[in-house]
Design a protein around this motif. Structure first.
Motif, PDB file in Angstrom:
ATOM      1  N   ILE A 187      30.991   9.109 -22.571  1.00  0.00           N
ATOM      2  CA  ILE A 187      30.446  10.136 -23.459  1.00  0.00           C
ATOM      3  C   ILE A 187      31.149  11.445 -23.105  1.00  0.00           C
ATOM      4  CG2 ILE A 187      28.420  11.435 -24.192  1.00  0.00           C
ATOM      5  CD1 ILE A 187      26.712   9.000 -23.607  1.00  0.00           C
ATOM      6  N   THR A 188      31.954  11.946 -24.025  1.00  0.00           N
ATOM      7  CA  THR A 188      32.774  13.131 -23.753  1.00  0.00           C
ATOM      8  C   THR A 188      31.976  14.428 -23.834  1.00  0.00           C
ATOM      9  OG1 THR A 188      33.401  13.193 -26.095  1.00  0.00           O
ATOM     10  CG2 THR A 188      34.889  12.029 -24.579  1.00  0.00           C
ATOM     11  N   ASN A 189      31.051  14.507 -24.755  1.00  0.00           N
ATOM     12  CA  ASN A 189      30.224  15.698 -24.960  1.00  0.00           C
ATOM     13  C   ASN A 189      29.188  15.382 -26.041  1.00  0.00           C
ATOM     14  OD1 ASN A 189      31.855  16.038 -27.461  1.00  0.00           O
ATOM     15  ND2 ASN A 189      33.400  16.730 -26.020  1.00  0.00           N
ATOM     16  N   ILE A 190      28.179  16.234 -26.156  1.00  0.00           N
ATOM     17  CA  ILE A 190      27.150  16.022 -27.178  1.00  0.00           C
ATOM     18  C   ILE A 190      26.725  17.371 -27.752  1.00  0.00           C
ATOM     19  CG2 ILE A 190      24.885  15.057 -27.716  1.00  0.00           C
ATOM     20  CD1 ILE A 190      25.090  13.365 -25.177  1.00  0.00           C
ATOM     21  N   GLU A 191      26.837  17.515 -29.061  1.00  0.00           N
ATOM     22  CA  GLU A 191      26.237  18.644 -29.749  1.00  0.00           C
ATOM     23  C   GLU A 191      25.968  18.252 -31.194  1.00  0.00           C
ATOM     24  OE1 GLU A 191      28.557  22.225 -30.465  1.00  0.00           O
ATOM     25  OE2 GLU A 191      30.383  21.174 -29.871  1.00  0.00           O
ATOM     26  N   LEU A 192      25.292  19.105 -31.925  1.00  0.00           N
ATOM     27  CA  LEU A 192      24.912  18.782 -33.299  1.00  0.00           C
ATOM     28  C   LEU A 192      26.137  18.717 -34.202  1.00  0.00           C
ATOM     29  CD1 LEU A 192      22.682  18.324 -35.418  1.00  0.00           C
ATOM     30  CD2 LEU A 192      22.587  20.806 -35.731  1.00  0.00           C
ATOM     31  N   ASP A 193      26.252  17.628 -34.934  1.00  0.00           N
ATOM     32  CA  ASP A 193      27.243  17.463 -35.994  1.00  0.00           C
ATOM     33  C   ASP A 193      26.664  16.427 -36.952  1.00  0.00           C
ATOM     34  OD1 ASP A 193      29.524  17.734 -37.498  1.00  0.00           O
ATOM     35  OD2 ASP A 193      30.812  16.546 -36.200  1.00  0.00           O
ATOM     36  N   HIS A 194      27.409  16.082 -37.985  1.00  0.00           N
ATOM     37  CA  HIS A 194      26.964  15.099 -38.972  1.00  0.00           C
ATOM     38  C   HIS A 194      25.557  15.446 -39.466  1.00  0.00           C
ATOM     39  CE1 HIS A 194      30.494  12.859 -37.809  1.00  0.00           C
ATOM     40  NE2 HIS A 194      30.095  12.870 -36.564  1.00  0.00           N
ATOM     41  N   ASP A 196      24.481  15.707 -42.250  1.00  0.00           N
ATOM     42  CA  ASP A 196      24.025  14.890 -43.373  1.00  0.00           C
ATOM     43  C   ASP A 196      23.161  13.726 -42.888  1.00  0.00           C
ATOM     44  OD1 ASP A 196      26.495  14.071 -42.162  1.00  0.00           O
ATOM     45  OD2 ASP A 196      26.685  12.523 -43.707  1.00  0.00           O
ATOM     46  N   HIS A 197      23.284  13.396 -41.607  1.00  0.00           N
ATOM     47  CA  HIS A 197      22.532  12.267 -41.036  1.00  0.00           C
ATOM     48  C   HIS A 197      21.494  12.725 -40.006  1.00  0.00           C
ATOM     49  CE1 HIS A 197      21.943   8.023 -39.988  1.00  0.00           C
ATOM     50  NE2 HIS A 197      21.912   8.399 -38.731  1.00  0.00           N
ATOM     51  N   PHE A 198      21.829  13.757 -39.220  1.00  0.00           N
ATOM     52  CA  PHE A 198      20.917  14.253 -38.182  1.00  0.00           C
ATOM     53  C   PHE A 198      20.311  15.591 -38.617  1.00  0.00           C
ATOM     54  CE2 PHE A 198      24.215  11.828 -35.789  1.00  0.00           C
ATOM     55  CZ  PHE A 198      23.389  10.805 -35.328  1.00  0.00           C
ATOM     56  N   ALA A 199      18.977  15.650 -38.658  1.00  0.00           N
ATOM     57  CA  ALA A 199      18.294  16.876 -39.104  1.00  0.00           C
ATOM     58  C   ALA A 199      18.360  17.979 -38.063  1.00  0.00           C
ATOM     59  CB  ALA A 199      16.835  16.560 -39.447  1.00  0.00           C
ATOM     60  N   ASN A 200      18.449  17.587 -36.784  1.00  0.00           N
ATOM     61  CA  ASN A 200      18.464  18.592 -35.717  1.00  0.00           C
ATOM     62  C   ASN A 200      19.100  17.986 -34.470  1.00  0.00           C
ATOM     63  OD1 ASN A 200      16.306  17.086 -34.299  1.00  0.00           O
ATOM     64  ND2 ASN A 200      14.986  17.890 -35.922  1.00  0.00           N
ATOM     65  N   GLU A 201      19.280  18.823 -33.447  1.00  0.00           N
ATOM     66  CA  GLU A 201      19.945  18.395 -32.220  1.00  0.00           C
ATOM     67  C   GLU A 201      19.166  17.300 -31.499  1.00  0.00           C
ATOM     68  OE1 GLU A 201      20.439  21.183 -28.810  1.00  0.00           O
ATOM     69  OE2 GLU A 201      22.566  21.050 -29.320  1.00  0.00           O
ATOM     70  N   ASP A 202      17.842  17.371 -31.567  1.00  0.00           N
ATOM     71  CA  ASP A 202      17.034  16.371 -30.856  1.00  0.00           C
ATOM     72  C   ASP A 202      17.303  14.964 -31.391  1.00  0.00           C
ATOM     73  OD1 ASP A 202      14.898  15.955 -28.793  1.00  0.00           O
ATOM     74  OD2 ASP A 202      13.899  15.026 -30.517  1.00  0.00           O
ATOM     75  N   GLU A 203      17.513  14.842 -32.691  1.00  0.00           N
ATOM     76  CA  GLU A 203      17.819  13.524 -33.258  1.00  0.00           C
ATOM     77  C   GLU A 203      19.146  12.994 -32.712  1.00  0.00           C
ATOM     78  OE1 GLU A 203      17.652  13.315 -37.471  1.00  0.00           O
ATOM     79  OE2 GLU A 203      15.530  13.860 -37.591  1.00  0.00           O
ATOM     80  N   VAL A 204      20.084  13.900 -32.445  1.00  0.00           N
ATOM     81  CA  VAL A 204      21.364  13.500 -31.852  1.00  0.00           C
ATOM     82  C   VAL A 204      21.133  12.942 -30.453  1.00  0.00           C
ATOM     83  CG1 VAL A 204      23.662  14.266 -31.144  1.00  0.00           C
ATOM     84  CG2 VAL A 204      22.601  15.239 -33.196  1.00  0.00           C
ATOM     85  N   PHE A 205      20.308  13.630 -29.662  1.00  0.00           N
ATOM     86  CA  PHE A 205      20.044  13.168 -28.304  1.00  0.00           C
ATOM     87  C   PHE A 205      19.305  11.832 -28.299  1.00  0.00           C
ATOM     88  CE2 PHE A 205      20.608  17.732 -27.183  1.00  0.00           C
ATOM     89  CZ  PHE A 205      21.642  17.539 -26.291  1.00  0.00           C
ATOM     90  N   VAL A 206      18.431  11.627 -29.265  1.00  0.00           N
ATOM     91  CA  VAL A 206      17.702  10.362 -29.360  1.00  0.00           C
ATOM     92  C   VAL A 206      18.677   9.201 -29.557  1.00  0.00           C
ATOM     93  CG1 VAL A 206      16.141   8.985 -30.789  1.00  0.00           C
ATOM     94  CG2 VAL A 206      15.504  11.311 -30.151  1.00  0.00           C
ATOM     95  N   VAL A 207      19.643   9.366 -30.475  1.00  0.00           N
ATOM     96  CA  VAL A 207      20.561   8.259 -30.742  1.00  0.00           C
ATOM     97  C   VAL A 207      21.516   8.037 -29.568  1.00  0.00           C
ATOM     98  CG1 VAL A 207      22.453   9.497 -31.908  1.00  0.00           C
ATOM     99  CG2 VAL A 207      21.879   7.176 -32.609  1.00  0.00           C
ATOM    100  N   CYS A 224      30.864  13.592 -19.169  1.00  0.00           N
ATOM    101  CA  CYS A 224      31.370  14.896 -18.745  1.00  0.00           C
ATOM    102  C   CYS A 224      30.265  15.737 -18.115  1.00  0.00           C
ATOM    103  CB  CYS A 224      31.976  15.640 -19.930  1.00  0.00           C
ATOM    104  SG  CYS A 224      32.715  17.215 -19.464  1.00  0.00           S
ATOM    105  N   GLY A 225      30.386  15.953 -16.822  1.00  0.00           N
ATOM    106  CA  GLY A 225      29.380  16.704 -16.084  1.00  0.00           C
ATOM    107  C   GLY A 225      29.416  18.192 -16.350  1.00  0.00           C
ATOM    108  N   ASP A 226      30.429  18.682 -17.080  1.00  0.00           N
ATOM    109  CA  ASP A 226      30.508  20.102 -17.426  1.00  0.00           C
ATOM    110  C   ASP A 226      29.801  20.415 -18.736  1.00  0.00           C
ATOM    111  OD1 ASP A 226      32.135  20.297 -15.207  1.00  0.00           O
ATOM    112  OD2 ASP A 226      34.010  20.459 -16.334  1.00  0.00           O
ATOM    113  N   ASP A 227      29.364  19.379 -19.446  1.00  0.00           N
ATOM    114  CA  ASP A 227      28.833  19.563 -20.794  1.00  0.00           C
ATOM    115  C   ASP A 227      27.308  19.691 -20.784  1.00  0.00           C
ATOM    116  OD1 ASP A 227      29.380  19.400 -23.809  1.00  0.00           O
ATOM    117  OD2 ASP A 227      27.894  17.808 -23.539  1.00  0.00           O
ATOM    118  N   ASP A 228      26.797  20.741 -21.407  1.00  0.00           N
ATOM    119  CA  ASP A 228      25.354  20.971 -21.448  1.00  0.00           C
ATOM    120  C   ASP A 228      24.627  19.829 -22.153  1.00  0.00           C
ATOM    121  OD1 ASP A 228      25.663  23.376 -20.145  1.00  0.00           O
ATOM    122  OD2 ASP A 228      25.641  24.590 -21.974  1.00  0.00           O
ATOM    123  N   GLY A 229      25.237  19.314 -23.223  1.00  0.00           N
ATOM    124  CA  GLY A 229      24.614  18.216 -23.944  1.00  0.00           C
ATOM    125  C   GLY A 229      24.476  16.972 -23.090  1.00  0.00           C
TER     126      GLY A 229
END
Length: 467
Positions: A187-194, A196-207, A224-229
């Motif tokens: 997992i390289t990093n995580i933040e809100l994108d797409h 059209d499919h995810f209503a908010n950042e929490d839905e991204v973290f759930v998946v 990536c241990g440098d990434d907040d997500g």
């Protein structure tokens, strides 16, 4: 739309398999691997392309355009996520009771018998997947791989290897990567994108949490241990059997890089593991983000037990993938670059690399926003990211599969930028004319976006050559 069938490779080898939307990067890769295994493959797509020509040469029966008769006597249908419910071939399959499976399910079947690594993250997936693949190949292995982009050196996006390892890009955009169930994951990093499919950042973290849960028992996770997500995700992980390896610049990471030097077209850094110096990483690609991508690939290869020195050497042979800071050509000292970046974070790292490449020259951008929903969600962030360029031409939004949203256009981005730094120009012909008239020796022209803006590289080079 798809079904939860579980075909073995032996089962698939006996079927006539039809792909609807076979020309896409993911679909064509799966078809290519199946053809290499001797499977009976047919497919269709809206438009012809070099990818379809290649599949034909490998033995696939390919039709241009969608028609119910293209289904033939198929035993199984695989569909692209871009295919709508009213597609005539899909409707015919439903009427005939032919089993239908999504692209991700088909890829999961191909991965099922292998030691598999799925590469996920909001940004950097394609490059990291390609880097790991090239490193494993250089180490003497022959991994299977399926990537959302073409590796420059290999000239392909997929391969059925003789080795036991399968490397796959895992796209989170619709949650379908949960089907893969890999041996290990990046997992390289995580933040809100797409959006059209995810209503908010929490839905991204759930998946992503579900994705981590889908890793096989006693598998590994490289993140990536440098990434907040990533840190947010780690707090959610309850599994105790996973071997988790963190990478990055920070001292708390298991795999670290330091002494980073970013040249205009290359990068170097020192790699260490839990305080032990491993060696010097010398990359033939630019940008700190690519140094981190290489470190992710290195950590994953180490988790697979591959000799460290072979991995480092292999990463040094990586020359990039199509549409990822791809040099299309140079005329009169003016370089033309094409890049797939379509999220503000991606634009920032890409434009930093472009500024480093240009040195004293200017960075002239042609940006095509991708999807109305993404433009609406990130208009301000796009404006800020594009301010790194010396001048930006904004094309109109590339809709992809979306319908227009009232009041949403590229003008939303332009209005928050200086008129001295941006021009909204929906005509591609005019954009080519304008940027060629503006460009001088030493400048870098970069076409940015996930739509058809990539088609402008050659016309720009031709216009530069004839001015």
């Amino acid at each position: 739309m798809s079904i939860a069938l579980n075909y073995s490779l032996a089962d698939l080898s006996k079927l006539k398999i039809h792909f609807i939307g076979v020309g896409g990067a993911g679909m064509s890769g799966i078809a290519r691997i199946m053809l290499a295994k001797g499977f009976s493959i047919s497919g269709s797509d809206k438009n012809d392309s070099p990818m379809l020509t290649s599949l034909k040469a490998l033995g696939a029966k390919i039709e241009i355009g969608h028609d119910a008769k293209n289904l033939g006597d198929a035993d199984l249908v695989i569909i692209s996520s871009a295919i709508g419910e009213k597609n005539p071939e899909l409707m015919a399959a439903k009427n005939k009771g032919v089993p239908i499976a999504a692209r991700a399910i088909a890829l999961a079947w191909l991965m099922s018998d292998s030691t598999s690594v799925a590469v996920a993250g909001t940004h950097g997936k394609t490059t990291t997947t390609a880097m790991l693949t090239v490193a494993l190949q250089s180490a003497g292995m022959d991994p299977s791989f399926a990537i959302g982009g073409t590796i420059n050196t290999a000239g392909t996006n997929a391969h059925s290897g003789s080795g036991s390892i399968f490397v796959a890009e895992a796209d989170e955009s619709d949650g379908s990567f949960l089907a893969y169930k890999p041996t290990g994951a990046i997992i390289t990093n995580i933040e809100l994108d797409h959006v059209d499919h995810f209503a908010n950042e929490d839905e991204v973290f759930v998946v992503f949490e579900q994705f981590v849960d889908s890793i096989k028992p006693n598998g590994f996770l490289v993140a990536c241990g440098d990434d907040d997500g990533v840190h947010n995700l780690l707090k959610r992980i309850k599994r105790k059997d996973l071997k988790i390896h963190l990478y990055g610049k920070g001292e708390k990471n298991d795999f670290r890089i330091d002494k980073i030097h970013l040249a205009p077209t290359t990068s170097t850094a020192s790699i260490s593991s839990t305080g032990r110096k491993i060696g010097e990483l010398k990359l033939a690609v630019a940008g700190e983000h690519n140094v981190l991508n290489a470190l992710a690939a290195f950590a994953s290869a180490s988790a697979l037990g591959v000799a460290e020195e072979k991995v480092v050497a292999g990463l040094g042979t990586f020359t990039g993938t199509k549409r990822r800071f791809e040099l299309k050509g140079e005329v009169s000292g003016i370089k033309v670059i094409d890049d797939y970046g379509h999220h503000p974070t991606e634009l920032i790292v890409t434009l930093k690399a472009a500024k480093n490449l240009a040195q004293a020259g200017r960075v002239l951008v042609i940006f095509q926003p991708h999807r109305y929903s993404r433009t609406a969600a990130f208009a301000n962030q796009f404006s800020q990211a594009l301010s790194l360029a010396d001048f930006t031409y904004l094309l109109e939004v590339y809709a992809a599969s979306e319908k227009p949203l009232p009041g949403i256009s590229s003008l939303l981005i332009a209005k928050n930028m200086s008129t001295q730094q941006v021009k909204f120009e929906p005509s591609m012909l005019q954009v080519v004319s304008d940027v060629v008239a503006m460009a001088k020796s030493g400048d870098v022209i970069i076409t940015l976006g996930a739509g058809d803006v990539s088609s402008l590289g050659e016309p720009i080079l031709q216009a530069l050559a004839s001015r």
